[in-house]
Scaffold this active site. Structure first.
Site, PDB file in Angstrom:
ATOM      1  N   LYS A 160       0.823  -1.206   0.000  1.00 12.10           N
ATOM      2  CA  LYS A 160       0.000   0.000   0.000  1.00 12.10           C
ATOM      3  C   LYS A 160       0.867   1.270   0.000  1.00 12.10           C
ATOM      4  CE  LYS A 160      -4.110  -1.852  -0.042  1.00 12.10           C
ATOM      5  NZ  LYS A 160      -5.075  -1.871   1.060  1.00 12.10           N
TER       6      LYS A 160
ATOM      7  N   ARG B 266      -4.279 -10.345   3.586  1.00 12.70           N
ATOM      8  CA  ARG B 266      -4.376 -10.374   2.121  1.00 12.70           C
ATOM      9  C   ARG B 266      -3.058  -9.846   1.562  1.00 12.70           C
ATOM     10  NH1 ARG B 266      -6.002  -6.897  -2.030  1.00 12.70           N
ATOM     11  NH2 ARG B 266      -7.196  -7.901  -3.712  1.00 12.70           N
TER      12      ARG B 266
END
Length: 269
Positions: A204, A239
């Site tokens: 991210k 994830r």
């Protein structure tokens, strides 16, 4: 949970698995590396990404799911479109992983009609096109908890078994860097819901912001660190793109836990 992006414009892998053949090879590779669940998605939800037409998403996802169900592992489908949910569940997919938390018209009815499928409800502020242009303000934890309460109520009314539900606080979805790391630092507060948590820190932009690593594919090491920290703070599912490295790091964490002194109070957990 290993990530399989069947998209030409993923922020993290640049469409490396956009064809059915390459996506299936990637599924097999992730399983060899130790993935327990495969999460297949046909629409990029990076900030500013345009919505993908229904026909295009079906054309990307359905052929992969049709073959991937033969792998005999839990399949999660990353979609918010009820029509895609219905198609993949009818093919044998196991989990609907919805960034919109089933807020699109008809989505709740689809999962209610498939009484054994898992459901992941993610918190997102605004939508992928505007979420980072106008991120949320204030204390992120009560906002996320209130959102989950609001989305869980209609599922309860439909008689959906709570055991089917997992919650995702939505790292990177309409939140500032500080708010994202507040989700990690205060993650145990999110356990108050009683539902399992799914965390998606992999590659991210907030990781890039604190490490200075601009290239998403170069964020493996800090992504693995975030995954381990999330599990240590109670996440049931992480994830990830880098399954092999995450599995190895969690093996170290488990070995440490096995030899750690027994915890005696909630404050120590």
């Amino acid at each position: 949970m290993g990530i399989v992006n069947v998209t030409p414009d993923s922020f993290s892998d640049g469409g490396a698995h956009a064809s059915t053949e390459t996506a299936l090879k990637h599924c097999e590779q992730l399983l060899k590396e130790g993935a327990d669940i495969l999460d297949i998605g046909g629409e990029s939800t990076r900030p500013g990404s345009p919505a993908v037409p229904l026909d295009a998403e079906l054309a990307r996802v359905v052929p992969v799911v049709r073959e991937a169900v033969k792998l005999n592992v839990p399949l999660s489908i990353d979609t918010y479109k009820p029509e895609v949910m219905r198609a993949v569940l009818d093919l044998g997919a196991d989990i609907v992983n919805d960034i919109w938390a089933l807020r699109q018209p008809g989505a709740r009815e689809v999962v209610a009609a498939h009484p054994t499928c898992g459901i992941c409800l993610m918190h997102m502020h605004r939508d992928p096109q505007t979420m980072q242009a106008l991120p949320m303000q204030g204390d992120v934890i009560p906002e996320v908890l209130a959102f989950w309460d609001e989305q869980l109520a209609p599922l309860k009314a439909l008689g959906i078994d709570p055991a089917r539900i997992t919650l995702d606080p939505g790292v990177g979805f309409g939140k500032s860097v500080a708010q994202n790391f507040a989700l990690l630092g205060r993650q145990r507060e999110l356990l108050a819901t009683g539902y399992p948590l799914l965390l998606g820190w992999s590659r991210k932009s907030s990781i890039g912001a604190v490490t200075g690593i601009d290239n998403a594919s170069g964020r493996t090491v800090p992504s693995v660190a975030a995954a381990v920290l999330a599990v240590d703070r109670g996440a049931a599912i992480v994830r990830v793109h880098d399954v092999r490295d995450t599995v190895a790091a969690l093996a170290v964490w488990r070995a440490m836990r096995a030899e750690a002194p027994q915890r005696t109070s909630p404050q120590e957990q």
